[in-house]
Design an enzyme around this catalytic site. Structure first.
Site, short mmCIF file in Angstrom:
data_model
loop_
_atom_site.label_atom_id
_atom_site.label_comp_id
_atom_site.label_asym_id
_atom_site.label_seq_id
_atom_site.Cartn_x
_atom_site.Cartn_y
_atom_site.Cartn_z
N GLU A 9 2.08 -1.40 -4.61
CA GLU A 9 0.81 -0.66 -4.65
C GLU A 9 -0.07 -1.21 -5.79
N GLY A 19 0.82 -1.21 0.00
CA GLY A 19 0.00 0.00 0.00
C GLY A 19 0.85 1.26 0.00
N ALA A 20 0.76 2.04 -1.09
CA ALA A 20 1.50 3.32 -1.16
C ALA A 20 0.54 4.46 -0.89
N GLY A 21 -0.25 4.31 0.19
CA GLY A 21 -1.11 5.40 0.64
C GLY A 21 -0.36 6.19 1.70
N ILE A 36 -0.13 5.91 5.10
CA ILE A 36 0.66 5.18 6.11
C ILE A 36 1.86 4.52 5.45
N ASP A 81 -13.63 8.82 12.25
CA ASP A 81 -13.32 7.75 11.29
C ASP A 81 -14.46 6.78 11.07
N VAL A 117 -3.13 -0.97 3.87
CA VAL A 117 -4.07 -0.97 2.73
C VAL A 117 -5.41 -0.32 3.09
N GLY A 118 -5.36 0.64 3.99
CA GLY A 118 -6.58 1.35 4.37
C GLY A 118 -7.09 0.92 5.73
N HIS A 178 9.45 38.23 3.22
CA HIS A 178 10.59 37.76 2.43
C HIS A 178 11.82 37.62 3.32
P1 FAD Z 1 -9.88 6.86 17.06
O1 FAD Z 1 -8.74 7.77 17.24
O2 FAD Z 1 -9.65 5.59 16.36
O3 FAD Z 1 -10.46 6.59 18.52
C1 FAD Z 1 -11.51 5.70 18.74
C2 FAD Z 1 -11.46 5.23 20.18
O4 FAD Z 1 -12.66 4.52 20.46
C3 FAD Z 1 -10.32 4.26 20.46
O5 FAD Z 1 -9.70 4.59 21.65
C4 FAD Z 1 -11.02 2.90 20.56
O6 FAD Z 1 -10.35 2.00 21.42
C5 FAD Z 1 -12.34 3.33 21.16
N1 FAD Z 1 -13.45 2.38 20.94
C6 FAD Z 1 -13.82 1.76 19.80
N2 FAD Z 1 -14.95 1.04 20.00
C7 FAD Z 1 -15.28 1.22 21.30
C8 FAD Z 1 -16.33 0.76 22.11
N3 FAD Z 1 -17.33 0.00 21.62
N4 FAD Z 1 -16.34 1.12 23.41
C9 FAD Z 1 -15.38 1.91 23.94
N5 FAD Z 1 -14.36 2.40 23.21
C10 FAD Z 1 -14.32 2.05 21.92
N6 FAD Z 1 -4.65 11.85 11.09
C11 FAD Z 1 -4.24 13.15 10.98
O7 FAD Z 1 -5.08 14.04 10.90
N7 FAD Z 1 -2.92 13.47 10.96
C12 FAD Z 1 -1.95 12.53 11.04
O8 FAD Z 1 -0.76 12.86 11.01
C13 FAD Z 1 -2.34 11.17 11.14
N8 FAD Z 1 -1.42 10.20 11.23
C14 FAD Z 1 -1.82 8.90 11.37
C15 FAD Z 1 -0.84 7.92 11.44
C16 FAD Z 1 -1.21 6.59 11.56
C17 FAD Z 1 -0.14 5.54 11.64
C18 FAD Z 1 -2.59 6.24 11.65
C19 FAD Z 1 -3.01 4.82 11.82
C20 FAD Z 1 -3.57 7.22 11.57
C21 FAD Z 1 -3.19 8.55 11.41
N9 FAD Z 1 -4.13 9.57 11.31
C22 FAD Z 1 -3.73 10.87 11.17
C23 FAD Z 1 -5.58 9.29 11.35
C24 FAD Z 1 -6.14 9.58 12.76
O9 FAD Z 1 -5.42 8.82 13.70
C25 FAD Z 1 -7.61 9.25 12.80
O10 FAD Z 1 -8.28 9.95 11.77
C26 FAD Z 1 -8.21 9.67 14.15
O11 FAD Z 1 -7.57 9.01 15.21
C27 FAD Z 1 -9.70 9.38 14.17
O12 FAD Z 1 -10.22 9.77 15.40
P2 FAD Z 1 -11.51 9.07 16.03
O13 FAD Z 1 -11.76 9.78 17.31
O14 FAD Z 1 -12.58 9.02 15.02
O15 FAD Z 1 -11.10 7.56 16.30
P1 NAD Z 2 -4.81 4.74 2.25
O1 NAD Z 2 -6.20 4.61 1.79
O2 NAD Z 2 -4.21 6.09 2.35
O3 NAD Z 2 -3.86 3.89 1.30
C1 NAD Z 2 -4.01 2.52 1.10
C2 NAD Z 2 -3.29 2.14 -0.18
O4 NAD Z 2 -3.23 0.73 -0.26
C3 NAD Z 2 -4.00 2.64 -1.43
O5 NAD Z 2 -3.09 3.31 -2.26
C4 NAD Z 2 -4.56 1.36 -2.06
O6 NAD Z 2 -4.64 1.43 -3.45
C5 NAD Z 2 -3.52 0.34 -1.60
N1 NAD Z 2 -4.01 -1.03 -1.57
C6 NAD Z 2 -5.20 -1.49 -1.12
N2 NAD Z 2 -5.27 -2.85 -1.25
C7 NAD Z 2 -4.09 -3.25 -1.79
C8 NAD Z 2 -3.56 -4.52 -2.14
N3 NAD Z 2 -4.25 -5.65 -1.96
N4 NAD Z 2 -2.32 -4.56 -2.68
C9 NAD Z 2 -1.59 -3.41 -2.85
N5 NAD Z 2 -2.06 -2.18 -2.53
C10 NAD Z 2 -3.29 -2.10 -1.99
O7 NAD Z 2 -4.75 3.96 3.64
P2 NAD Z 2 -3.62 3.90 4.76
O8 NAD Z 2 -2.31 4.32 4.23
O9 NAD Z 2 -3.78 2.56 5.37
O10 NAD Z 2 -4.10 4.98 5.77
C11 NAD Z 2 -5.43 4.95 6.29
C12 NAD Z 2 -5.89 6.32 6.60
O11 NAD Z 2 -5.28 6.81 7.78
C13 NAD Z 2 -5.53 7.37 5.54
O12 NAD Z 2 -6.41 7.37 4.46
C14 NAD Z 2 -5.63 8.63 6.32
O13 NAD Z 2 -6.96 9.03 6.35
C15 NAD Z 2 -5.18 8.22 7.71
N6 NAD Z 2 -3.80 8.67 7.93
C16 NAD Z 2 -3.52 10.00 7.84
C17 NAD Z 2 -2.22 10.45 8.00
C18 NAD Z 2 -1.94 11.90 7.88
O14 NAD Z 2 -2.88 12.68 7.92
N7 NAD Z 2 -0.70 12.33 7.74
C19 NAD Z 2 -1.20 9.55 8.25
C20 NAD Z 2 -1.50 8.20 8.30
C21 NAD Z 2 -2.82 7.77 8.16
#
Ligand code: FAD
Ligand code: NAD
Length: 486
Positions: free
Chosen positions: A220, A197-199, A201, A333, A291-292, A465
């Site tokens: 990807e 996955g080249a998204g 993450i 999310d 991969v999402g 500037h």
């Molecule tokens: P979450 O942060 O997922 O929180 C949900 C919470 O609910 C969790 O604590 C979970 O345990 C809890 N929960 C779930 N079900 C239940 C239940 N039934 N009862 C009680 N608790 C429950 N976004 C950015 O904007 N900038 C970034 O730089 C960025 N970097 C990221 C890097 C990575 C590696 C990843 C994976 C994501 C990144 N994201 C980034 C995305 C961001 O983390 C999410 O969009 C954000 O955390 C979503 O917030 P949320 O509150 O919807 O859910």
């Molecule tokens: P993503 O949707 O950004 O990328 C997933 C990639 O995996 C896509 O390019 C897709 O085409 C590819 N893919 C899917 N199935 C595949 C397969 N079978 N083989 C090869 N490639 C495949 O998802 P992510 O990178 O997992 O991140 C999830 C979400 O977390 C992001 O969309 C973003 O919303 C959030 N996030 C945000 C930040 C940030 O804001 N800086 C950082 C990390 C994560």
């Protein structure tokens, strides 16, 4: 008798904890329920973002970028570094301290705002009305191991977030086959690292471990990386990321199987352009699956109460985050829209304000995206392919960082800023950036779009500037073909 609240928030990520604080500020009695445990088995608030997402990834990206600068970029400034080495456990422990400070900080903020905090899984049980009580509302079970608590609330905000999507043929064990949590907890750089996955993450984690010494290959499925980005930005990113000893990115591939042996993980794949369908093999020591992500609704009790999910498992909501059930909202999310922390938080604030009778609103058209690679990528609004698909006539103005004094001083000259404006009234439709510190520059673009600015407005604003913001200024001038320094 179950404790009763005005609002119960399920989930304490950036959607949930921010919503809970805003509810409390508005005088609503609020409980926030969350089940996250840290690797030591202790409750840890802040959700994905603070525990295994935004915060730890940015801490490690910053550390690895410092190492990369010292190893490869200082020399051009005449700074010699001898005997450079990296101590990954120290880097990880710095990251863990940052995470602990922030997750502890959320607990403190909830307490300060008098939000009750309950640890455990929240499950919607039933509508209170069903049991003859005149007060409408909802009953929620909170289960923590063997301990079961029940609370009642008039309003419920679901903010349960998302979890990594898995692939049927790749079992994540977070030892060798990793999701984001595993990729952020390695104690040494694997010699060969594969990423599927080249998204967002895949690119952030791939960049992190490449800088720390891994040979990184990303596979990807689509013909391009970063499907959500402007195509020209994605192309520029591919060019820069794969230069020299950078990332290896193979696009347009179909994975046919993954075999693990003691010696390696072998990923078998076919290039979609290869008419003969030759199977290729990538052998790696660790494999990240990126991969999402999928919405978290397991165990939430959607079926108990008839909460409507869409065909991909997201909770269905209207533009104000209202679900199909009275007084139940969902944010972040777990609902439609970009999976971004700031989008989740703003939805949480808007819902809290609407519950309190105010007019909360989130403009999903001006949510900024930032990808923390090097160079960084950021955008807001529509990209060129979206405008073309919608048949909207537009003008584009572009300016490179190469021609900017501050970028030259930084030694970070790759990338550009592109402004897209409506061809008839010049209103800005989108701004796309790839270059140094565009994570900070994008705020001006968002402000401009929120105020319905034209490209002429940005062109007429004085920019300091030498600063990187001059690149945005010149790109706005370029919309009208009057950029000065090119
Ligand atoms: P979450 O942060 O997922 O929180 C949900 C919470 O609910 C969790 O604590 C979970 O345990 C809890 N929960 C779930 N079900 C239940 C239940 N039934 N009862 C009680 N608790 C429950 N976004 C950015 O904007 N900038 C970034 O730089 C960025 N970097 C990221 C890097 C990575 C590696 C990843 C994976 C994501 C990144 N994201 C980034 C995305 C961001 O983390 C999410 O969009 C954000 O955390 C979503 O917030 P949320 O509150 O919807 O859910
Ligand atoms: P993503 O949707 O950004 O990328 C997933 C990639 O995996 C896509 O390019 C897709 O085409 C590819 N893919 C899917 N199935 C595949 C397969 N079978 N083989 C090869 N490639 C495949 O998802 P992510 O990178 O997992 O991140 C999830 C979400 O977390 C992001 O969309 C973003 O919303 C959030 N996030 C945000 C930040 C940030 O804001 N800086 C950082 C990390 C994560």
């Amino acid at each position: 008798m179950p404790r009763s609240f005005d609002v119960a928030v399920i989930g304490a990520g950036p959607g949930g904890y921010v919503a809970a604080i805003r509810c409390a500020q508005l005088g609503l009695s609020t409980v926030c329920i969350d089940e996250w445990k840290n690797p030591q088995g202790k409750p840890s608030l802040g959700g994905t973002c603070l525990n295994v997402g935004c915060i730890p990834s940015k801490a490690l990206l910053e550390s690895s970028e410092n190492y990369e600068r010292a190893a490869h970029k200082f020399a051009a400034h005449g700074i010699k570094v001898e005997g450079l080495s990296v101590d990954i456990p120290v880097m990880m422990s710095r990251k863990d301290k940052i995470v602990a400070a922030f997750t502890g900080g959320v607990a403190m903020l909830l307490k300060k705002n008098k939000v009750a905090s309950l640890h455990g899984r929240g499950t919607l049980l039933r509508s209170i009305e069903e049991h003859g009580d005149n007060n409408s509302g909802w009953q929620i079970e909170v289960k923590n191991g063997e301990t079961v608590d029940t609370v009642e609330a008039k309003h419920v905000i679901i903010a349960t977030g998302s979890a990594p999507r898995s692939l049927p043929f790749a079992q994540i064990d977070n030892q060798r086959i990793l999701d984001n949590a595993g990729a952020l907890a390695l104690t040494e750089a694997p010699r060969r690292l594969g990423v599927i996955g080249a998204g967002v993450i895949g690119l952030e984690m791939g960049s992190l471990w490449r800088r720390l010494g891994s040979e990184v290959t990303i596979l990807e499925a689509l013909p391009t990386l970063l499907p959500a980005a402007d195509e020209q930005v994605a192309k520029e990113a591919l060019k820069i990321f794969t230069r020299g000893s950078g990332l290896v990115i193979n696009t347009d591939i179909r994975i046919s199987g993954i075999q693990t042996s003691e010696a390696s993980i072998a990923v078998e794949y076919v290039n979609a352009q290869d008419k003969e369908g030759n199977v290729q093999k990538l052998e790696v020591d660790k494999l990240i699956i990126a991969v999402g992500r999928v919405p978290n609704t397991a165990g939430l009790g959607a079926d108990n109460v008839g909460l409507k999910l869409d065909n991909r498992g997201f909770i269905e909501v209207d533009s104000d985050c209202r679900t199909n059930l009275p007084n139940i909202y969902a944010v972040g999310d777990v609902v439609r829209g970009p999976m971004l922390a700031h989008k989740a938080s703003e939805e949480g604030v808007a819902v809290a304000e609407n519950i309190a009778g105010q007019a909360g609103h989130v403009n999903l058209d001006t949510i900024p995206w930032v990808i923390y690679t090097s160079p960084e990528i950021a955008w807001v609004g529509k990209n060129e392919q979206e405008l073309k698909a919608a048949g909207i006539q537009y003008k584009a103005g572009q300016f490179p960082f190469m021609a900017n004094g501050r970028a030259r001083a930084l030694g970070e000259t790759g990338g550009f800023v592109k402004v897209l404006a409506d061809a008839t009234n010049d209103r800005i439709l989108g701004i796309h950036m790839i270059g140094p510190y565009v994570s900070e520059m994008i705020a001006e673009a968002v402000t401009a779009m929120e105020f319905a600015a034209s490209s002429e407005d940005i062109a007429r604003i004085v920019h300091a500037h030498p600063s990187l913001s001059e690149v945005l200024h010149e790109a706005a001038l370029a919309v009208d073909k009057r950029a000065i320094h090119i």
